[in-house]
Design a protein around this motif. Sequence first.
Motif, PDB file in Angstrom:
ATOM      1  N   ILE A  17       4.377   6.668  -1.581  1.00  0.00           N
ATOM      2  CA  ILE A  17       5.412   7.032  -0.614  1.00  0.00           C
ATOM      3  C   ILE A  17       4.769   7.974   0.390  1.00  0.00           C
ATOM      4  CG2 ILE A  17       7.611   8.256  -0.334  1.00  0.00           C
ATOM      5  CD1 ILE A  17       7.924   5.609  -1.822  1.00  0.00           C
ATOM      6  N   GLU A  18       4.999   7.719   1.666  1.00  0.00           N
ATOM      7  CA  GLU A  18       4.489   8.575   2.733  1.00  0.00           C
ATOM      8  C   GLU A  18       5.669   9.184   3.462  1.00  0.00           C
ATOM      9  OE1 GLU A  18       0.523   6.556   4.680  1.00  0.00           O
ATOM     10  OE2 GLU A  18       2.286   6.805   5.911  1.00  0.00           O
ATOM     11  N   LEU A  19       5.803  10.493   3.399  1.00  0.00           N
ATOM     12  CA  LEU A  19       6.845  11.147   4.192  1.00  0.00           C
ATOM     13  C   LEU A  19       6.240  11.508   5.546  1.00  0.00           C
ATOM     14  CD1 LEU A  19       8.398  13.522   1.489  1.00  0.00           C
ATOM     15  CD2 LEU A  19       9.005  11.152   2.045  1.00  0.00           C
ATOM     16  N   ASP A  51       0.834  -1.203   0.000  1.00  0.00           N
ATOM     17  CA  ASP A  51       0.000   0.000   0.000  1.00  0.00           C
ATOM     18  C   ASP A  51       0.868   1.252   0.000  1.00  0.00           C
ATOM     19  OD1 ASP A  51      -3.002   0.934   0.766  1.00  0.00           O
ATOM     20  OD2 ASP A  51      -1.526   2.228   1.757  1.00  0.00           O
ATOM     21  N   HIS A  52       1.808   1.304   0.929  1.00  0.00           N
ATOM     22  CA  HIS A  52       2.735   2.441   0.959  1.00  0.00           C
ATOM     23  C   HIS A  52       3.990   2.108   1.740  1.00  0.00           C
ATOM     24  CE1 HIS A  52       0.399   3.199   4.705  1.00  0.00           C
ATOM     25  NE2 HIS A  52       1.550   3.641   5.168  1.00  0.00           N
ATOM     26  N   ILE A  53       4.991   2.978   1.561  1.00  0.00           N
ATOM     27  CA  ILE A  53       6.227   2.884   2.326  1.00  0.00           C
ATOM     28  C   ILE A  53       6.362   4.190   3.097  1.00  0.00           C
ATOM     29  CG2 ILE A  53       8.745   2.735   2.168  1.00  0.00           C
ATOM     30  CD1 ILE A  53       8.229   1.047  -0.419  1.00  0.00           C
ATOM     31  N   VAL A  70       6.157  -3.524  10.196  1.00  0.00           N
ATOM     32  CA  VAL A  70       5.162  -3.842   9.158  1.00  0.00           C
ATOM     33  C   VAL A  70       3.800  -3.337   9.606  1.00  0.00           C
ATOM     34  CG1 VAL A  70       3.951  -5.706   7.941  1.00  0.00           C
ATOM     35  CG2 VAL A  70       6.430  -5.853   8.306  1.00  0.00           C
ATOM     36  N   GLU A  71       3.155  -2.584   8.734  1.00  0.00           N
ATOM     37  CA  GLU A  71       1.812  -2.079   9.006  1.00  0.00           C
ATOM     38  C   GLU A  71       0.831  -2.800   8.084  1.00  0.00           C
ATOM     39  OE1 GLU A  71       1.193   2.001   7.732  1.00  0.00           O
ATOM     40  OE2 GLU A  71      -0.434   2.318   9.154  1.00  0.00           O
ATOM     41  N   LEU A  72      -0.364  -3.048   8.597  1.00  0.00           N
ATOM     42  CA  LEU A  72      -1.443  -3.593   7.765  1.00  0.00           C
ATOM     43  C   LEU A  72      -2.536  -2.541   7.666  1.00  0.00           C
ATOM     44  CD1 LEU A  72      -1.774  -7.135   9.410  1.00  0.00           C
ATOM     45  CD2 LEU A  72      -0.401  -6.500   7.414  1.00  0.00           C
ATOM     46  N   HIS A 108      10.785   3.970   7.556  1.00  0.00           N
ATOM     47  CA  HIS A 108      10.213   3.776   8.892  1.00  0.00           C
ATOM     48  C   HIS A 108       9.307   2.548   8.951  1.00  0.00           C
ATOM     49  CE1 HIS A 108       7.115   4.599  12.039  1.00  0.00           C
ATOM     50  NE2 HIS A 108       8.188   4.876  12.743  1.00  0.00           N
ATOM     51  N   HIS A 109       8.447   2.391   7.946  1.00  0.00           N
ATOM     52  CA  HIS A 109       7.596   1.200   7.925  1.00  0.00           C
ATOM     53  C   HIS A 109       7.155   0.849   6.510  1.00  0.00           C
ATOM     54  CE1 HIS A 109       4.515   4.442   8.323  1.00  0.00           C
ATOM     55  NE2 HIS A 109       3.786   3.644   7.559  1.00  0.00           N
ATOM     56  N   LEU A 110       6.689  -0.378   6.404  1.00  0.00           N
ATOM     57  CA  LEU A 110       6.235  -0.932   5.133  1.00  0.00           C
ATOM     58  C   LEU A 110       4.797  -1.383   5.361  1.00  0.00           C
ATOM     59  CD1 LEU A 110       6.793  -2.257   2.347  1.00  0.00           C
ATOM     60  CD2 LEU A 110       7.706  -4.213   3.584  1.00  0.00           C
ATOM     61  N   THR A 111       3.898  -0.992   4.466  1.00  0.00           N
ATOM     62  CA  THR A 111       2.476  -1.271   4.706  1.00  0.00           C
ATOM     63  C   THR A 111       1.875  -2.134   3.608  1.00  0.00           C
ATOM     64  OG1 THR A 111       2.278   0.833   5.826  1.00  0.00           O
ATOM     65  CG2 THR A 111       0.229  -0.193   5.118  1.00  0.00           C
ATOM     66  N   PHE A 112       1.214  -3.187   4.042  1.00  0.00           N
ATOM     67  CA  PHE A 112       0.483  -4.060   3.133  1.00  0.00           C
ATOM     68  C   PHE A 112      -1.011  -3.795   3.259  1.00  0.00           C
ATOM     69  CE2 PHE A 112       4.289  -6.674   4.064  1.00  0.00           C
ATOM     70  CZ  PHE A 112       4.741  -6.863   2.766  1.00  0.00           C
TER      71      PHE A 112
END
Length: 245
Positions: free
Chosen positions: A53-55, A6-8, A127-129, A77-81
Amino acid sequence: MIRRIDHIGIAVRSIDERLPFWSQALGLQLAGLEKVAAEGVEVAMLPAGAARIELLEPLGEDSAVGRFLSRRGEGIHHLTFEVDDIEGTLAGLRERGVPVVGDGPRAGAGGSRVAFLHPRAAGGVLVELVEHPARQDADIAPGRAVLLYLREPQEKLWGVLRRMDGAGVVLEGIDLSSFDDWVAQIERGEESVVGPSVLFVPMMRLEKILLDRSSGHLPSLAERFQRRTGRSVQDVLDGSSSAGA
Ligand code: CO
């Protein structure tokens, strides 16, 4: 089930300072800025294909991102699925002994629900969901007439849904306040002054999506359109796009 990345999330000390690399050098478009007080961050979203990309700039040093910056400096900082069913996914992960941060999903940007897995589960990767709200109504699909409620600033749009994914929604439509003028113009057979356009709404600006349907004796906007002009919305939209081509 995991749908996609979804985003980084990238921790930065200053969005202003880092944005030029992402938006100007790489050419990603800034889709919006949002302060998420509950997380203590300001977020800049830049869609990149189906992901973004999320800053993340901390609003204070005692926020999670503020602490991350003082410990590790700027960086990923995190990786989102994106998942279909966040509760089911979390339950499955807990069964496998994966440590989850907090009790369960909480409110994220744009009406989504999010949860974090502890970085020790993934060798230091947070890891974020995320589960997006629009997924919950299967009737809301491309080709349907919908109403979009946007925030910051508040707007209401009406039109035909063209595409929808985790990054946002593509609508061929018109601001609700111009709807009557548009219909009146078609009724009178005039040249278009106001008219629908194809626009992209980033997920974070989306408050809700409603199906444009009749309720009780009140016809839907698409029905009102058809009654007044004698033509279907689809017909008019297709006509206008082919005329412009
Ligand atoms: Co995130």
